[in-house]
Design a protein around this motif. Structure first.
Motif, mmCIF file in Angstrom:
data_model
loop_
_atom_site.group_PDB
_atom_site.id
_atom_site.type_symbol
_atom_site.label_atom_id
_atom_site.label_comp_id
_atom_site.label_asym_id
_atom_site.label_seq_id
_atom_site.Cartn_x
_atom_site.Cartn_y
_atom_site.Cartn_z
ATOM 1 N N TYR A 58 -51.281 38.239 47.759
ATOM 2 C CA TYR A 58 -52.667 38.566 48.061
ATOM 3 C C TYR A 58 -53.095 37.887 49.345
ATOM 4 C CZ TYR A 58 -52.856 39.791 43.085
ATOM 5 O OH TYR A 58 -52.618 40.332 41.847
ATOM 6 N N CYS A 59 -53.849 38.595 50.186
ATOM 7 C CA CYS A 59 -54.511 37.931 51.295
ATOM 8 C C CYS A 59 -55.926 37.562 50.860
ATOM 9 C CB CYS A 59 -54.531 38.803 52.542
ATOM 10 S SG CYS A 59 -55.386 40.381 52.377
ATOM 11 N N ALA A 60 -56.479 36.565 51.530
ATOM 12 C CA ALA A 60 -57.798 36.070 51.155
ATOM 13 C C ALA A 60 -58.533 35.579 52.381
ATOM 14 C CB ALA A 60 -57.661 34.946 50.127
ATOM 15 N N ALA A 61 -59.864 35.630 52.326
ATOM 16 C CA ALA A 61 -60.710 35.200 53.433
ATOM 17 C C ALA A 61 -61.848 34.333 52.913
ATOM 18 C CB ALA A 61 -61.283 36.408 54.174
ATOM 19 N N TYR B 115 -63.844 31.797 58.386
ATOM 20 C CA TYR B 115 -63.283 30.518 58.789
ATOM 21 C C TYR B 115 -61.780 30.471 58.573
ATOM 22 C CZ TYR B 115 -67.747 28.259 59.590
ATOM 23 O OH TYR B 115 -68.961 27.898 60.107
ATOM 24 N N ASN B 116 -61.359 30.723 57.373
ATOM 25 C CA ASN B 116 -59.942 30.630 57.036
ATOM 26 C C ASN B 116 -59.442 31.939 56.430
ATOM 27 O OD1 ASN B 116 -60.078 27.757 57.565
ATOM 28 N ND2 ASN B 116 -58.279 27.600 56.268
ATOM 29 N N LEU B 117 -58.214 32.233 56.728
ATOM 30 C CA LEU B 117 -57.488 33.317 56.084
ATOM 31 C C LEU B 117 -56.245 32.739 55.436
ATOM 32 C CD1 LEU B 117 -57.763 35.911 58.970
ATOM 33 C CD2 LEU B 117 -58.818 36.152 56.735
ATOM 34 N N ALA B 118 -55.779 33.382 54.388
ATOM 35 C CA ALA B 118 -54.640 32.820 53.672
ATOM 36 C C ALA B 118 -53.865 33.903 52.943
ATOM 37 C CB ALA B 118 -55.125 31.783 52.661
ATOM 38 N N TRP B 119 -52.670 33.539 52.583
ATOM 39 C CA TRP B 119 -51.839 34.332 51.679
ATOM 40 C C TRP B 119 -51.581 33.528 50.416
ATOM 41 C CZ3 TRP B 119 -50.835 39.337 52.380
ATOM 42 C CH2 TRP B 119 -50.937 39.868 53.655
ATOM 43 N N PHE B 120 -51.772 34.199 49.295
ATOM 44 C CA PHE B 120 -51.473 33.635 47.987
ATOM 45 C C PHE B 120 -50.412 34.504 47.317
ATOM 46 C CE2 PHE B 120 -54.689 30.386 46.959
ATOM 47 C CZ PHE B 120 -55.487 30.490 48.081
ATOM 48 N N ARG B 121 -49.807 33.973 46.279
ATOM 49 C CA ARG B 121 -48.891 34.782 45.471
ATOM 50 C C ARG B 121 -49.026 34.379 44.010
ATOM 51 N NH1 ARG B 121 -43.055 32.431 47.633
ATOM 52 N NH2 ARG B 121 -43.193 30.344 46.677
ATOM 53 N N GLN B 122 -48.713 35.320 43.160
ATOM 54 C CA GLN B 122 -48.789 35.069 41.729
ATOM 55 C C GLN B 122 -47.642 35.778 41.031
ATOM 56 O OE1 GLN B 122 -52.550 36.061 39.906
ATOM 57 N NE2 GLN B 122 -52.178 34.610 38.228
#
Length: 126
Positions: free
Chosen positions: A94-97, A32-39
């Motif tokens: 990081y990418c995420a799904a 459904y969704n894809l995203a980019w995160f950072r830490q």
């Protein structure tokens, strides 16, 4: 089952650009969704940008106008084009799904996402 493999990143000077890629291998799941995160060190993981199945993109205020998230359905690849980089953008990205739908701020929460890439370092020096 979903596997996410990231590439890109590196070290740049303030004002320069980078592009991150995230290649997805998808077996028996609908994304459904894809995203980019950072830490950043000592900080919580932060949602930076999301994109849904209708290619609607959303951004956190700190990157809006500088970063662009996109997805290539034919290649099953997610991208993050980062322009006008600043030292405060330095972090592990990081990418995420996610395999279910979301709304509002929940789409920017790490807890919503089911699968993660391995992470790639972005370092911006002044």
């Amino acid at each position: 089952q979903v596997q996410l493999v990231q590439s890109g990143g590196g070290s740049v000077q303030s004002g320069e650009s980078l592009r991150l890629s995230c290649a997805a291998s998808i077996y028996g799941s609908f994304i459904y969704n894809l995203a980019w995160f950072r830490q950043a060190p000592g900080k919580e993981r932060e949602g930076v940008a999301t994109i849904d199945t209708n290619l609607r993109a959303s951004y956190v205020d700190s990157v809006r106008g500088r970063f662009t998230i996109s997805r290539d359905g034919a290649k099953n690849t997610l991208y993050l084009q980062m322009n006008s980089l600043k030292p405060e953008d330095t972090a592990m990205y990081y990418c995420a799904a996610a395999v279910r739908s979301c709304s509002g701020s929940w789409c920017f929460s790490p807890g919503y996402y089911n699968y993660w890439g391995q992470g790639t370092q972005v370092t911006v020096s002044s």
